[in-house]
Design a protein around this motif. Structure first.
Motif, PDB file in Angstrom:
ATOM      1  N   ASP A 237       0.847  -1.194   0.000  1.00 14.96           N
ATOM      2  CA  ASP A 237       0.000   0.000   0.000  1.00 14.96           C
ATOM      3  C   ASP A 237       0.885   1.247   0.000  1.00 14.96           C
ATOM      4  O   ASP A 237       1.544   1.551   0.990  1.00 14.96           O
ATOM      5  CB  ASP A 237      -0.892  -0.038   1.247  1.00 14.96           C
ATOM      6  CG  ASP A 237      -2.012   0.997   1.203  1.00 14.96           C
ATOM      7  OD1 ASP A 237      -2.106   1.740   0.218  1.00 14.96           O
ATOM      8  OD2 ASP A 237      -2.786   1.056   2.184  1.00 14.96           O
ATOM      9  N   GLN A 238       0.883   1.973  -1.104  1.00  8.63           N
ATOM     10  CA  GLN A 238       1.758   3.140  -1.287  1.00  8.63           C
ATOM     11  C   GLN A 238       0.951   4.278  -1.900  1.00  8.63           C
ATOM     12  O   GLN A 238       0.719   4.308  -3.107  1.00  8.63           O
ATOM     13  CB  GLN A 238       2.945   2.785  -2.187  1.00  8.63           C
ATOM     14  CG  GLN A 238       3.807   1.655  -1.679  1.00  8.63           C
ATOM     15  CD  GLN A 238       4.641   2.057  -0.485  1.00  8.63           C
ATOM     16  OE1 GLN A 238       5.550   2.872  -0.589  1.00  8.63           O
ATOM     17  NE2 GLN A 238       4.337   1.479   0.663  1.00  8.63           N
ATOM     18  N   ARG A 239       0.509   5.213  -1.058  1.00  7.37           N
ATOM     19  CA  ARG A 239      -0.356   6.297  -1.533  1.00  7.37           C
ATOM     20  C   ARG A 239       0.109   7.635  -0.973  1.00  7.37           C
ATOM     21  O   ARG A 239       0.787   7.691   0.055  1.00  7.37           O
ATOM     22  CB  ARG A 239      -1.801   6.042  -1.102  1.00  7.37           C
ATOM     23  CG  ARG A 239      -2.448   4.871  -1.797  1.00  7.37           C
ATOM     24  CD  ARG A 239      -3.834   4.582  -1.252  1.00  7.37           C
ATOM     25  NE  ARG A 239      -3.794   3.859   0.007  1.00  7.37           N
ATOM     26  CZ  ARG A 239      -4.561   4.122   1.065  1.00  7.37           C
ATOM     27  NH1 ARG A 239      -5.415   5.139   1.023  1.00  7.37           N
ATOM     28  NH2 ARG A 239      -4.479   3.394   2.159  1.00  7.37           N
ATOM     29  N   LEU A 240      -0.274   8.687  -1.666  1.00 10.12           N
ATOM     30  CA  LEU A 240       0.120  10.038  -1.256  1.00 10.12           C
ATOM     31  C   LEU A 240      -0.948  11.026  -1.718  1.00 10.12           C
ATOM     32  O   LEU A 240      -1.472  10.893  -2.830  1.00 10.12           O
ATOM     33  CB  LEU A 240       1.484  10.388  -1.857  1.00 10.12           C
ATOM     34  CG  LEU A 240       2.102  11.744  -1.551  1.00 10.12           C
ATOM     35  CD1 LEU A 240       3.634  11.621  -1.520  1.00 10.12           C
ATOM     36  CD2 LEU A 240       1.697  12.777  -2.601  1.00 10.12           C
ATOM     37  N   GLU A 241      -1.242  12.011  -0.863  1.00 10.26           N
ATOM     38  CA  GLU A 241      -2.149  13.086  -1.246  1.00 10.26           C
ATOM     39  C   GLU A 241      -1.599  14.414  -0.757  1.00 10.26           C
ATOM     40  O   GLU A 241      -1.192  14.529   0.401  1.00 10.26           O
ATOM     41  CB  GLU A 241      -3.544  12.880  -0.648  1.00 10.26           C
ATOM     42  CG  GLU A 241      -4.515  14.003  -1.027  1.00 10.26           C
ATOM     43  CD  GLU A 241      -5.785  14.005  -0.194  1.00 10.26           C
ATOM     44  OE1 GLU A 241      -6.803  13.503  -0.691  1.00 10.26           O
ATOM     45  OE2 GLU A 241      -5.743  14.516   0.954  1.00 10.26           O
ATOM     46  N   ALA A 242      -1.595  15.394  -1.638  1.00  5.22           N
ATOM     47  CA  ALA A 242      -1.236  16.770  -1.284  1.00  5.22           C
ATOM     48  C   ALA A 242      -2.489  17.624  -1.409  1.00  5.22           C
ATOM     49  O   ALA A 242      -3.164  17.602  -2.438  1.00  5.22           O
ATOM     50  CB  ALA A 242      -0.139  17.289  -2.211  1.00  5.22           C
ATOM     51  N   PHE A 243      -2.791  18.400  -0.356  1.00  4.42           N
ATOM     52  CA  PHE A 243      -4.036  19.158  -0.284  1.00  4.42           C
ATOM     53  C   PHE A 243      -3.743  20.628  -0.054  1.00  4.42           C
ATOM     54  O   PHE A 243      -2.869  20.986   0.751  1.00  4.42           O
ATOM     55  CB  PHE A 243      -4.901  18.610   0.859  1.00  4.42           C
ATOM     56  CG  PHE A 243      -6.154  19.397   1.123  1.00  4.42           C
ATOM     57  CD1 PHE A 243      -7.305  19.176   0.382  1.00  4.42           C
ATOM     58  CD2 PHE A 243      -6.179  20.371   2.114  1.00  4.42           C
ATOM     59  CE1 PHE A 243      -8.465  19.903   0.621  1.00  4.42           C
ATOM     60  CE2 PHE A 243      -7.336  21.108   2.368  1.00  4.42           C
ATOM     61  CZ  PHE A 243      -8.470  20.874   1.618  1.00  4.42           C
ATOM     62  N   GLY A 244      -4.484  21.490  -0.768  1.00  4.56           N
ATOM     63  CA  GLY A 244      -4.333  22.932  -0.586  1.00  4.56           C
ATOM     64  C   GLY A 244      -5.620  23.664  -0.875  1.00  4.56           C
ATOM     65  O   GLY A 244      -6.671  23.053  -1.127  1.00  4.56           O
ATOM     66  N   GLU A 245      -5.556  24.971  -0.863  1.00  9.44           N
ATOM     67  CA  GLU A 245      -6.738  25.819  -1.032  1.00  9.44           C
ATOM     68  C   GLU A 245      -7.482  25.543  -2.330  1.00  9.44           C
ATOM     69  O   GLU A 245      -8.718  25.601  -2.383  1.00  9.44           O
ATOM     70  CB  GLU A 245      -6.317  27.295  -0.980  1.00  9.44           C
ATOM     71  CG  GLU A 245      -7.441  28.290  -1.217  1.00  9.44           C
ATOM     72  CD  GLU A 245      -6.931  29.716  -1.302  1.00  9.44           C
ATOM     73  OE1 GLU A 245      -7.774  30.618  -1.460  1.00  9.44           O
ATOM     74  OE2 GLU A 245      -5.696  29.921  -1.236  1.00  9.44           O
ATOM     75  N   LEU A 246      -6.753  25.217  -3.395  1.00  8.89           N
ATOM     76  CA  LEU A 246      -7.366  25.075  -4.709  1.00  8.89           C
ATOM     77  C   LEU A 246      -7.692  23.638  -5.075  1.00  8.89           C
ATOM     78  O   LEU A 246      -8.210  23.386  -6.172  1.00  8.89           O
ATOM     79  CB  LEU A 246      -6.448  25.682  -5.776  1.00  8.89           C
ATOM     80  CG  LEU A 246      -6.079  27.157  -5.580  1.00  8.89           C
ATOM     81  CD1 LEU A 246      -5.172  27.625  -6.698  1.00  8.89           C
ATOM     82  CD2 LEU A 246      -7.351  28.021  -5.506  1.00  8.89           C
ATOM     83  N   GLY A 247      -7.392  22.701  -4.192  1.00  6.62           N
ATOM     84  CA  GLY A 247      -7.719  21.315  -4.514  1.00  6.62           C
ATOM     85  C   GLY A 247      -6.709  20.343  -3.951  1.00  6.62           C
ATOM     86  O   GLY A 247      -5.926  20.670  -3.046  1.00  6.62           O
ATOM     87  N   ALA A 248      -6.717  19.134  -4.499  1.00  6.37           N
ATOM     88  CA  ALA A 248      -5.837  18.060  -4.023  1.00  6.37           C
ATOM     89  C   ALA A 248      -5.244  17.314  -5.211  1.00  6.37           C
ATOM     90  O   ALA A 248      -5.874  17.181  -6.270  1.00  6.37           O
ATOM     91  CB  ALA A 248      -6.599  17.100  -3.126  1.00  6.37           C
ATOM     92  N   LEU A 249      -4.040  16.823  -5.013  1.00  6.59           N
ATOM     93  CA  LEU A 249      -3.373  15.952  -5.970  1.00  6.59           C
ATOM     94  C   LEU A 249      -3.086  14.637  -5.260  1.00  6.59           C
ATOM     95  O   LEU A 249      -2.542  14.626  -4.152  1.00  6.59           O
ATOM     96  CB  LEU A 249      -2.062  16.566  -6.457  1.00  6.59           C
ATOM     97  CG  LEU A 249      -2.198  17.771  -7.394  1.00  6.59           C
ATOM     98  CD1 LEU A 249      -0.906  18.563  -7.434  1.00  6.59           C
ATOM     99  CD2 LEU A 249      -2.581  17.294  -8.799  1.00  6.59           C
ATOM    100  N   SER A 250      -3.433  13.518  -5.906  1.00  8.61           N
ATOM    101  CA  SER A 250      -3.309  12.218  -5.262  1.00  8.61           C
ATOM    102  C   SER A 250      -2.569  11.242  -6.157  1.00  8.61           C
ATOM    103  O   SER A 250      -2.738  11.257  -7.385  1.00  8.61           O
ATOM    104  CB  SER A 250      -4.695  11.637  -4.943  1.00  8.61           C
ATOM    105  OG  SER A 250      -5.432  12.499  -4.098  1.00  8.61           O
TER     106      SER A 250
END
Length: 333
Positions: A237-250
């Motif tokens: 299981d290898q996952r990553l999410e980056a979250f900010g004011e304008l949305g998220a990248l996963s």
């Protein structure tokens, strides 16, 4: 095209990964492999078409070596990287530099500016999916980064003998994720850790944990959460999410194919998650070696470098301190 001549020190599992990466590269030539176990050195050398030896001095004295990959057991890293750098080569050293920060700092003081010839084997920075998320965050696509979520779970616990010499979950397993957090956040100023023993009595008996959640605070106030487990029944299981004011990248888990099935009993059912780190990260190892070759040829300081390896170990130590003391630990790396 001239190829960069590479020697691999250590012919265990990870050394074989690096040897195969060198053989598959059109920019590299694997010229030497070393291992104190002759059968291992011979097997890798003959399979890869490289000279092999059980004497590291023979490798470092060879004229046909431009760069060295240190892929030996962790307790040998400092000695081998020091000798290789002093022989005039650039070095790609597997993580961690050492399990003891005092030894790392002594090496740092001894080598001085020569540490700028050392690249650390945080291969996940070169994973195509994670690297794309990082590039798009840096481009401002989600606005300033506010939260980072990293999940890393192994399919099954390692052996008791491995655990005994691993340095513990934070230094052995999570150190990759701690470096990834720094890759996104930059400087980290605080660490808070919780651990659990819900998977393996052998791991508990060794005084280690088999699951952990760590929260990091970046210098800019961003938060990163890292979740680790030594067991995951559905694969690696290898996952990553980056979250900010304008949305998220996963970046999601990867499967052998993209085929899914929908029917009366299932919707969008897919095959199992990739179950082995080599299945998941072979492209990252090859991209890492390519970046190492580029810095070797250019004579520039690599990234991630020695200081990144030291910083990740400091964060692992801080997580250990937080776990034992039950408090937030202030850091500055």
């Amino acid at each position: 095209m001239t190829r960069t001549r590479i020697a691999v020190l250590g012919c265990g599992r990870i050394g074989r990964v690096h040897a195969d990466s060198a053989v598959s590269s059109d920019r590299a030539e694997l010229t030497w492999v070393f291992d104190p176990v002759g059968a291992a050195a011979q097997e890798v050398g003959m399979r890869c078409g490289a000279a092999w030896t059980t004497e590291v001095d023979e490798v470092l004295a060879a004229a046909d070596v431009d760069a060295v990959v240190v892929a030996s057991p962790t307790p040998t890293h400092i000695d081998l990287l020091t000798r290789a750098v002093r022989s005039g080569r650039t070095v790609l050293c597997e993580k961690p530099i050492d399990l003891d920060i005092a030894r790392v700092d002594a090496c740092r003081a001894e080598l001085g500016d020569l540490t700028e010839r050392v690249m650390l084997g945080f291969n996940r920075r070169f994973d195509p999916s994670f690297a794309e998320v990082r590039r798009r965050v840096e481009a401002g696509e989600i606005g300033p980064l506010e939260q980072l979520t990293i999940v890393s779970r192994d399919p099954a616990p390692p052996s008791a003998s491995y655990i005994a010499s691993s340095g513990g979950l934070f230094r052995d397993m999570m150190i990759h994720d701690l470096d990834m957090a720094r890759f996104f956040l930059g400087d980290v100023v605080a660490v808070s850790a919780l651990g659990s023993n819900l998977v393996s009595e052998e791991i508990r008996g060794a005084g280690d944990i088999d699951g952990a959640v760590v929260v990091l605070r970046g210098a800019g106030g961003q938060l990163a959460t890292i979740t680790n487990s030594r067991r995951c029944v559905y694969g690696y299981d290898q996952r990553l999410e980056a979250f900010g004011e304008l949305g998220a990248l996963s970046a999601a888990n990867q499967h052998a194919t993209s085929v899914t099935f929908s029917g009366a009993g299932h919707t969008a059912a897919s095959g199992p998650v990739l179950n082995f780190f080599l299945d998941r990260y072979t492209p990252a190892y090859r991209a890492e070696l390519d970046a190492f070759i580029t810095t070797t040829r250019a004579g520039t300081a690599p990234s991630p470098g020695f200081e990144d390896g030291r910083a990740a170990l400091l964060l692992a130590d801080a997580a250990e301190e937080s776990l034992r003391a039950g408090t937030v630990v202030e850091v500055g790396v």
